[in-house]
Design a protein around this motif. Structure first.
Motif, short mmCIF file in Angstrom:
data_model
loop_
_atom_site.label_atom_id
_atom_site.label_comp_id
_atom_site.label_asym_id
_atom_site.label_seq_id
_atom_site.Cartn_x
_atom_site.Cartn_y
_atom_site.Cartn_z
N ASP A 1 28.36 -3.35 14.55
CA ASP A 1 28.64 -2.17 13.73
C ASP A 1 29.14 -2.65 12.36
OD1 ASP A 1 29.41 0.21 12.57
OD2 ASP A 1 30.46 0.96 14.34
N PRO A 2 28.25 -3.01 11.46
CA PRO A 2 28.66 -3.59 10.17
C PRO A 2 29.55 -2.66 9.35
CG PRO A 2 26.31 -3.06 10.17
CD PRO A 2 26.78 -2.93 11.58
N GLU A 3 29.35 -1.34 9.48
CA GLU A 3 30.19 -0.42 8.71
C GLU A 3 31.63 -0.45 9.23
OE1 GLU A 3 29.35 0.88 6.07
OE2 GLU A 3 27.16 0.83 6.10
N LEU A 4 31.78 -0.62 10.54
CA LEU A 4 33.12 -0.74 11.10
C LEU A 4 33.78 -2.02 10.60
CD1 LEU A 4 35.37 0.17 13.00
CD2 LEU A 4 34.18 -0.99 14.87
N VAL A 5 33.03 -3.09 10.50
CA VAL A 5 33.58 -4.35 10.00
C VAL A 5 34.12 -4.17 8.59
CG1 VAL A 5 33.04 -6.73 9.35
CG2 VAL A 5 32.12 -5.77 11.47
N VAL A 6 33.37 -3.47 7.74
CA VAL A 6 33.82 -3.23 6.37
C VAL A 6 35.13 -2.46 6.35
CG1 VAL A 6 33.29 -1.99 4.22
CG2 VAL A 6 31.51 -3.33 5.37
N ASP A 7 35.18 -1.38 7.11
CA ASP A 7 36.40 -0.56 7.14
C ASP A 7 37.59 -1.33 7.70
OD1 ASP A 7 35.09 1.60 6.03
OD2 ASP A 7 34.63 2.53 7.95
N LEU A 8 37.33 -2.16 8.68
CA LEU A 8 38.40 -2.95 9.27
C LEU A 8 38.95 -3.96 8.26
CD1 LEU A 8 39.97 -3.39 11.92
CD2 LEU A 8 38.28 -5.12 12.53
N ILE A 9 38.07 -4.59 7.49
CA ILE A 9 38.52 -5.53 6.45
C ILE A 9 39.34 -4.79 5.40
CG2 ILE A 9 37.75 -7.05 4.59
CD1 ILE A 9 35.29 -7.72 6.31
N LEU A 10 38.89 -3.60 5.02
CA LEU A 10 39.62 -2.84 4.00
C LEU A 10 40.99 -2.41 4.51
CD1 LEU A 10 36.69 -0.67 2.58
CD2 LEU A 10 37.81 -2.62 1.48
N GLN A 11 41.09 -2.07 5.80
CA GLN A 11 42.40 -1.74 6.38
C GLN A 11 43.31 -2.96 6.36
OE1 GLN A 11 43.89 1.06 7.46
NE2 GLN A 11 45.71 -0.07 8.12
N GLU A 12 42.78 -4.11 6.72
CA GLU A 12 43.57 -5.34 6.67
C GLU A 12 44.03 -5.64 5.25
OE1 GLU A 12 44.58 -7.48 8.98
OE2 GLU A 12 43.45 -6.97 10.78
N ALA A 13 43.15 -5.40 4.28
CA ALA A 13 43.51 -5.65 2.88
C ALA A 13 44.59 -4.68 2.41
CB ALA A 13 42.27 -5.52 1.99
N TYR A 14 44.49 -3.43 2.84
CA TYR A 14 45.50 -2.43 2.48
C TYR A 14 46.87 -2.84 3.03
CZ TYR A 14 47.71 2.16 2.03
OH TYR A 14 48.56 3.19 1.71
N GLU A 15 46.90 -3.32 4.25
CA GLU A 15 48.15 -3.78 4.85
C GLU A 15 48.66 -5.04 4.15
OE1 GLU A 15 47.60 -4.16 9.04
OE2 GLU A 15 47.41 -2.01 9.37
#
Length: 836
Positions: free
Chosen positions: A304-318
């Motif tokens: 699920d490449p879109e999930l990977v993107v969102d997960l990276i962005l969440q990690e970056a936000y944190e």
């Protein structure tokens, strides 16, 4: 009993039932509503894998919409260094390769699959909904949830309804089947043969579940997922039932209620299955089973490449928030504390609750001669507190614990005759209130009541709306006057009451006192006055009011615990015993139980009339300092509440606490993002914005690191529950929150519905995390900072499976504070590295 299901041993379906039920997080009822980690059942897998599981199995998203992260990039909140850190973190969980340029490009567009994921594991009701092509009137899922919810409200009702369900003495599954023999609603809505389908099912709940699984042809690989998916449709009621199972387990009692509820849900779905024999449904269901059979054995984020993107962005936000916090913590460090700071005039222990951080900082600003201490708000006394006139009370301890002692109320200095008079008055008022409620709600008298007495309430309605009168009486007073209430307190002496032993014996008092003082790192330099300050909240017309009280006290105020702790620590026999254990409390040291109102920031002191005359000046001084600190804390909180500088802040805050239309009387624990266990000198004077749980801990006084283990297995875990509840209610309030507070309807005195139908709501209302224009709570996993040797931390992580799951699976971010001011980050598998 059947031995096989779809050719597989029956124990396989038993394991699937256990696994599916174990994924449901408990939901505490309103009377002691506490924060719960909504992802508790997924603790054994990583945060990243759980995002994929919930999206795949239930169609539930647990990350923010892409637009949220995009705005963070545009505003400069997320920088390239945060993206770099996030790319490195997610690379451990995903085989999908993505670089900085691709990540930024993806962040600027919408996800290809859209915002709302589609579950791969589909239930019968969901397949029928798909065939209905979005026709809400034809939704079988909505109808089924409404019907199950209505039945659960009647079966589990705790006194709200005037008429009780006749079959509620039976186990849930049997009671539901008995009710369905007479319920024509499903057939009226076109579900042919519903009652006969239910009647044909096995009497045993587990056998019924197995029969449905076999009849539907659910692939072995998907059975547990399917069962969890079915429970998630009624996740609110499943959560409440899971609480009952949890509570019974604490007391050593078995409880199959959740399995029975699962059987009800599956049989409902099976009745829908039997209704449809047309080719369209048959083909759709066959395809659903093909999809379910193709499920992977483990979560592969790269699928699920879109999930990977969102997960990276969440990690970056944190990472962006954590970067700023690390800079402040390391910049504030002035070197390790050398020697003793000597005796302060006042010591004040507060709950580790993030709201206490604001008041502690304010109090230390007012006086340099005040030392504040952070400790769990039950002050180490896991008690059941029984009010006068009752035979049982509430658990005043974290929900992870079972009360170890029973403490009853008494009227100080009262004769038996006077005590009985007060008891009779309290009981009379309770009976009168109950009778009046029954009169107002009964099927016949309610109409007469409104017609004849309605206009008499016009004055009160106007007064309540204008904030001139209190909209409800204080439930803890039962109408007793302030003077009598002031004399009511805990009775500590051992005494049997209704066959149960209450109070503490001499050795128990000494043992508890020692444990509490060592856990607070308070074993020397005692001040003349030591304030043990619990906390509670003042609100009206608020079903979730107990959620603003002390989570460490099981969703009650901390008053009882503070007063019990103070009374025991003032006991001269206890002090003699403590001296023999190496803890010498000076004769002129007095402990006082206090209560901090987190809505108004007022502090009430109990037992002040028992102080010797020599402490009168100390008491007068501390009252003045508390009043000044209250003013400073109110002013700080007022900004977030939208109260302007030109207003009378005290009056405006007080008015919010009495306003029956106020949906945001206070912000609770919104904003929580960090947990710090270290000596106060690490953070004293540092503005943490009411976002940090502060627990005092000095590892040098923790000989065997037993206190460290206690902190990591109790306060840290509870803080993570709070943090993840706020996280879930923010990222997906529909799934993990309780929706719009204005639309709440209390059901069964247990929980709320949003509107007049649907599932029981879980989590926090939207108004607890959003102010109408922006998020007040940021979706961040908890950052835990502990000052302790690395070997001691690793020892606790290795020996405590629950702690290891939290830190190894990324549900919290763990850091170690070094004596030299540097910070090391836990990277999993008992390994550490210096934080950037």
């Amino acid at each position: 009993m059947k031995h096989t299901v779809n050719g597989a041993p029956f124990h396989a379906i038993e394991a699937a039932i256990t696994g599916a039920c174990g994924k449901i997080a408990p939901l505490w009822p309103l009377k002691h509503f506490v924060a719960v980690n909504p992802f508790l059942g997924f603790s054994d897998q990583s945060f990243a894998a759980t995002t994929a599981t919930l999206r795949r199995v239930a169609g539930i998203n647990m990350l923010m919409p892409r637009t949220f992260y995009r705005q963070g990039l545009i505003d400069g909140v997320i920088e390239n260094r945060d993206l770099d850190a996030a790319l490195a973190a997610v690379s451990h969980h995903s085989s999908s390769a993505i670089d900085m340029e691709q990540l930024r490009a993806a962040a600027l567009r919408e996800p290809v699959a859209g915002h709302r994921p589609r579950a791969v594991v589909a239930t019968i009701a969901e397949v029928l909904d798909r065939l209905a092509q979005g026709d809400r009137q034809a939704s079988r899922t909505a109808f089924m949830i409404d019907e199950i919810s209505k039945w659960c409200a009647a079966y589990f009702d705790q006194g709200q309804s005037a008429w009780r369900l006749p079959s509620r003495r039976l186990p849930p599954y049997a009671a539901w089947r008995a009710t369905m023999r007479h319920d024509r609603n499903p057939e009226t809505m076109g579900i042919r043969g519903f009652r006969s389908a239910v009647a044909a099912m096995p009497d045993d709940a587990r056998l019924a579940i197995a029969a449905v699984v076999e009849a539907l042809g659910i692939p072995d690989r998907a059975v547990e997922d399917y069962l969890y998916r079915a429970l998630s449709d009624i996740g609110g009621w499943a959560g409440y039932v899971r609480y009952r199972v949890w509570d019974n387990a604490l007391h050593g009692r078995e409880d199959d209620t959740l399995v029975e509820l699962l059987a009800i849900r599956l049989v409902w779905g099976y009745a829908l299955f039997l209704e449809r024999t047309d080719p369209a449904f048959t083909a759709a269901w066959a395809q659903a089973m093909v999809d379910a059979a193709a499920l992977p054995e483990d979560e592969r984020l790269g699928d699920d490449p879109e999930l990977v993107v969102d997960l990276i962005l969440q990690e970056a936000y944190e990472a962006a928030y954590r970067r700023g916090l690390l800079e402040r913590l390391t910049g504030h460090f002035t070197g390790p504390k050398v020697g003793s700071i000597g005796r302060r005039a006042v010591q004040a222990a507060f709950c580790i609750d993030v709201r206490s951080e604001v008041f502690r900082r304010a109090l230390e600003t007012v006086s340099r001669d005040v030392e504040t201490i952070g400790f769990a708000g039950f002050f180490g006394f896991p008690i059941e507190y029984v009010p006068i006139g009752r035979t049982t009370g509430g658990a005043q301890c974290p929900v992870l614990l079972k009360p170890a002692f029973i403490v009853c109320e008494e009227v100080a200095g009262a004769s038996d005759a006077e005590a009985n008079r007060i008891l009779d008055l309290r009981l009379l008022r309770r009976r009168a209130a109950k009778a009046w409620k029954a009169f107002k709600l009964s099927a016949v008298s309610s109409f007469t009541y409104v017609e004849t007495a309605g206009l008499l309430f016009a004055g009160k309605l106007i007064g309540d709306t204008a904030g001139l009168t209190r909209t409800v009486s204080d439930p803890n007073t039962d109408g007793l006057d302030r003077q009598v209430i002031g004399r009511i307190g805990p009775r500590l002496e051992p005494r049997p009451v209704d066959g149960r032993e209450t109070g503490f014996d001499a050795q128990q008092r000494i043992a508890m006192a020692e444990a509490v003082l060592r856990a607070m790192s308070l074993t020397e330099n005692f001040a003349r006055l030591v304030l043990l300050t619990g906390h509670g909240s003042t609100t009206v017309n608020n079903p979730h009011a107990s959620g603003l009280d002390c989570g460490a006290c099981g969703g009650h105020t901390g008053e009882a615990n503070a007063r019990v702790a103070a009374a025991i620590l003032n006991d001269r026999h206890v002090r003699v015993g403590l001296a023999g254990l190496g803890i010498v409390i000076p004769d002129d040291t007095w402990f006082l139980g206090c209560l901090h109102d987190t809505t108004t920031d007022e502090v009430r002191i109990f037992g002040a009339d028992q102080l010797p005359a020599s402490h009168a000046p100390d008491l007068a001084r501390v009252r003045g300092e508390l009043a000044k600190a209250s003013s400073l804390a109110r002013a700080e909180r007022a900004l977030l509440l939208g109260i302007g500088k030109g207003e009378n802040i005290h009056g405006a805050v007080k008015a919010r606490s009495r306003d029956w239309a106020q949906v945001r009387p206070e912000w609770g624990l919104a904003g929580n993002a960090a947990f710090i266990a270290a000596p106060r000198e690490r953070t004293r004077g540092l503005h943490l914005g009411g976002r940090a749980f502060l627990h005092d801990y000095d590892w040098r006084k923790d000989a065997d690191f037993g206190v460290l283990e206690l902190i990591m297995t109790a306060p840290m875990v509870v803080a993570s529950w709070i943090n993840l509840q706020y996280y879930g209610s923010t990222v997906n309030n529909r799934a993990f929150g309780s929706g719009n507070k204005v639309l709440h309807n209390v059901v069964g005195q247990l929980g709320v519905l949003e509107g007049n139908a649907g599932d029981l709501k879980v989590g926090l209302p939207w108004q607890a995390v959003h102010d109408g224009a922006r998020f007040v709570h940021e979706p961040l996993r908890l950052n835990v900072f502990i000052e302790a040797p690395e070997e001691a931390l690793n020892s606790t992580i290795a020996s405590q499976a629950g702690v290891r799951q939290l830190v190894d699976n990324g549900w919290v971010h763990l850091f170690r504070l070094d004596d030299d001011g540097k910070v090391r980050r836990y990277r999993g598998d008992l390994s550490w590295e210096y934080a950037a």
